[in-house]
Scaffold this motif. Structure first.
Motif, PDB file in Angstrom:
ATOM      1  N   LEU A  41       0.815  -1.209   0.000  1.00  0.00           N
ATOM      2  CA  LEU A  41       0.000   0.000   0.000  1.00  0.00           C
ATOM      3  C   LEU A  41       0.850   1.262   0.000  1.00  0.00           C
ATOM      4  CD1 LEU A  41      -2.798  -1.139   2.465  1.00  0.00           C
ATOM      5  CD2 LEU A  41      -3.003  -0.793  -0.006  1.00  0.00           C
ATOM      6  N   GLU A 113     -18.445  -1.563  -6.929  1.00  0.00           N
ATOM      7  CA  GLU A 113     -17.580  -1.468  -5.751  1.00  0.00           C
ATOM      8  C   GLU A 113     -16.117  -1.646  -6.149  1.00  0.00           C
ATOM      9  OE1 GLU A 113     -20.140  -3.804  -5.771  1.00  0.00           O
ATOM     10  OE2 GLU A 113     -21.592  -2.600  -4.665  1.00  0.00           O
ATOM     11  N   GLU A 114     -15.862  -2.611  -7.039  1.00  0.00           N
ATOM     12  CA  GLU A 114     -14.496  -2.857  -7.484  1.00  0.00           C
ATOM     13  C   GLU A 114     -13.968  -1.684  -8.297  1.00  0.00           C
ATOM     14  OE1 GLU A 114     -13.573  -6.864  -9.028  1.00  0.00           O
ATOM     15  OE2 GLU A 114     -15.599  -7.362  -8.379  1.00  0.00           O
ATOM     16  N   ARG A 115     -14.833  -1.113  -9.136  1.00  0.00           N
ATOM     17  CA  ARG A 115     -14.405   0.042  -9.931  1.00  0.00           C
ATOM     18  C   ARG A 115     -14.100   1.227  -9.015  1.00  0.00           C
ATOM     19  NH1 ARG A 115     -18.344  -2.017 -13.518  1.00  0.00           N
ATOM     20  NH2 ARG A 115     -19.924  -0.606 -12.705  1.00  0.00           N
ATOM     21  N   ASP A 116     -14.936   1.437  -8.009  1.00  0.00           N
ATOM     22  CA  ASP A 116     -14.689   2.520  -7.047  1.00  0.00           C
ATOM     23  C   ASP A 116     -13.389   2.298  -6.289  1.00  0.00           C
ATOM     24  OD1 ASP A 116     -17.018   3.782  -7.775  1.00  0.00           O
ATOM     25  OD2 ASP A 116     -18.172   3.117  -6.016  1.00  0.00           O
ATOM     26  N   ALA A 117     -13.148   1.060  -5.865  1.00  0.00           N
ATOM     27  CA  ALA A 117     -11.916   0.751  -5.139  1.00  0.00           C
ATOM     28  C   ALA A 117     -10.699   0.954  -6.041  1.00  0.00           C
ATOM     29  CB  ALA A 117     -11.957  -0.681  -4.608  1.00  0.00           C
ATOM     30  N   ASP A 118     -10.801   0.528  -7.294  1.00  0.00           N
ATOM     31  CA  ASP A 118      -9.689   0.722  -8.232  1.00  0.00           C
ATOM     32  C   ASP A 118      -9.425   2.204  -8.468  1.00  0.00           C
ATOM     33  OD1 ASP A 118      -9.380  -2.015  -8.476  1.00  0.00           O
ATOM     34  OD2 ASP A 118     -10.482  -2.155 -10.379  1.00  0.00           O
ATOM     35  N   GLU A 119     -10.501   2.977  -8.626  1.00  0.00           N
ATOM     36  CA  GLU A 119     -10.362   4.421  -8.838  1.00  0.00           C
ATOM     37  C   GLU A 119      -9.729   5.086  -7.616  1.00  0.00           C
ATOM     38  OE1 GLU A 119     -13.126   8.375  -9.623  1.00  0.00           O
ATOM     39  OE2 GLU A 119     -14.023   6.387  -9.810  1.00  0.00           O
ATOM     40  N   ALA A 120     -10.183   4.685  -6.433  1.00  0.00           N
ATOM     41  CA  ALA A 120      -9.619   5.250  -5.199  1.00  0.00           C
ATOM     42  C   ALA A 120      -8.147   4.899  -5.079  1.00  0.00           C
ATOM     43  CB  ALA A 120     -10.394   4.740  -3.984  1.00  0.00           C
ATOM     44  N   TRP A 121      -7.804   3.662  -5.396  1.00  0.00           N
ATOM     45  CA  TRP A 121      -6.397   3.242  -5.292  1.00  0.00           C
ATOM     46  C   TRP A 121      -5.523   4.009  -6.280  1.00  0.00           C
ATOM     47  CZ3 TRP A 121      -2.936   2.088  -2.249  1.00  0.00           C
ATOM     48  CH2 TRP A 121      -1.738   1.509  -2.639  1.00  0.00           C
ATOM     49  N   TYR A 140      -6.266   2.407   6.485  1.00  0.00           N
ATOM     50  CA  TYR A 140      -6.138   0.967   6.292  1.00  0.00           C
ATOM     51  C   TYR A 140      -5.703   0.294   7.585  1.00  0.00           C
ATOM     52  CZ  TYR A 140      -4.806  -3.550   4.453  1.00  0.00           C
ATOM     53  OH  TYR A 140      -4.711  -4.895   4.246  1.00  0.00           O
TER      54      TYR A 140
END
Length: 191
Positions: A41, A113-121, A140
């Motif tokens: 991370l 949710e996965e797209r949001d997490a990928d965008e946030a990352w 985290y």
């Protein structure tokens, strides 16, 4: 008669060294996966994370007895990971990177949710390393600002500042993308 005493002293020292190594090994076995995740991370790079953890643990081993006794082992290792990441970034920033290889096509279509997490990352990876480390530690690892300050070896106010500035940058970038309205809500019509 002195010979058996010297042998027993050497044997005692050897046993203490083995006990110390066992304690270190047990600690690494229990905390290793979390340290790997933390390193990933912080760096955003799956291939650098194991090397950073290994280097940090190698630096901690000679000091293990005092680190374990003072209860600062985890903070020491995490700070070593952050320092290693920053040093690596300083070395790599002079390199010209080529384009990333396109990911392999999969039959799995990511959900929202996965797209949001990928965008946030992706957004978190654009932050400077100290801010990224502070955000990872805060959200985290769920550490307090005092604990973040200990890991980053800075004042508590500086840790707060890193998190505050990082969140401000993330909000700004989300606003630029049109994903978030002025109140911080998703850009969804409320009809």
């Amino acid at each position: 008669m002195n010979v058996p005493e010297e042998v027993s002293v050497d044997a005692d020292e050897e046993e203490r060294g083995q006990a110390q190594n066992v304690d270190f090994g047990a600690w690494v076995a229990s905390r290793g996966p979390a340290l790997q995740r933390f390193a990933y991370l912080v760096t955003g790079n799956n291939s650098d994370a194991p090397d950073l953890v290994q280097d940090a643990l190698a630096r901690a081993l000679p000091r293990w007895e005092s680190l374990a006794a003072s209860g600062t082992a985890e903070a020491y290792v995490k700070r070593s990971i952050v320092n290693g990441s920053i040093s690596g970034w300083r070395k790599r920033r002079r390199l010209v990177l080529v384009e990333d290889v396109e990911p392999m096509a999969t039959s799995h279509e990511p959900g929202p949710e996965e797209r949001d997490a990928d965008e946030a990352w992706e957004l978190v990876q654009t932050l400077p390393s100290n801010q990224r480390a502070a955000v990872v530690l805060r959200f985290y690892e769920d550490l307090s600002f005092a604990q973040i300050a200990t890991v980053l070896d800075c004042a508590e106010a500086t840790a707060r500042s890193h998190v505050h500035r990082a969140l401000a940058k993330l909000r700004q970038r989300l606003n630029e993308q049109g994903s978030v309205d002025q109140r911080g809500n998703e850009g969804v019509d409320n009809e």
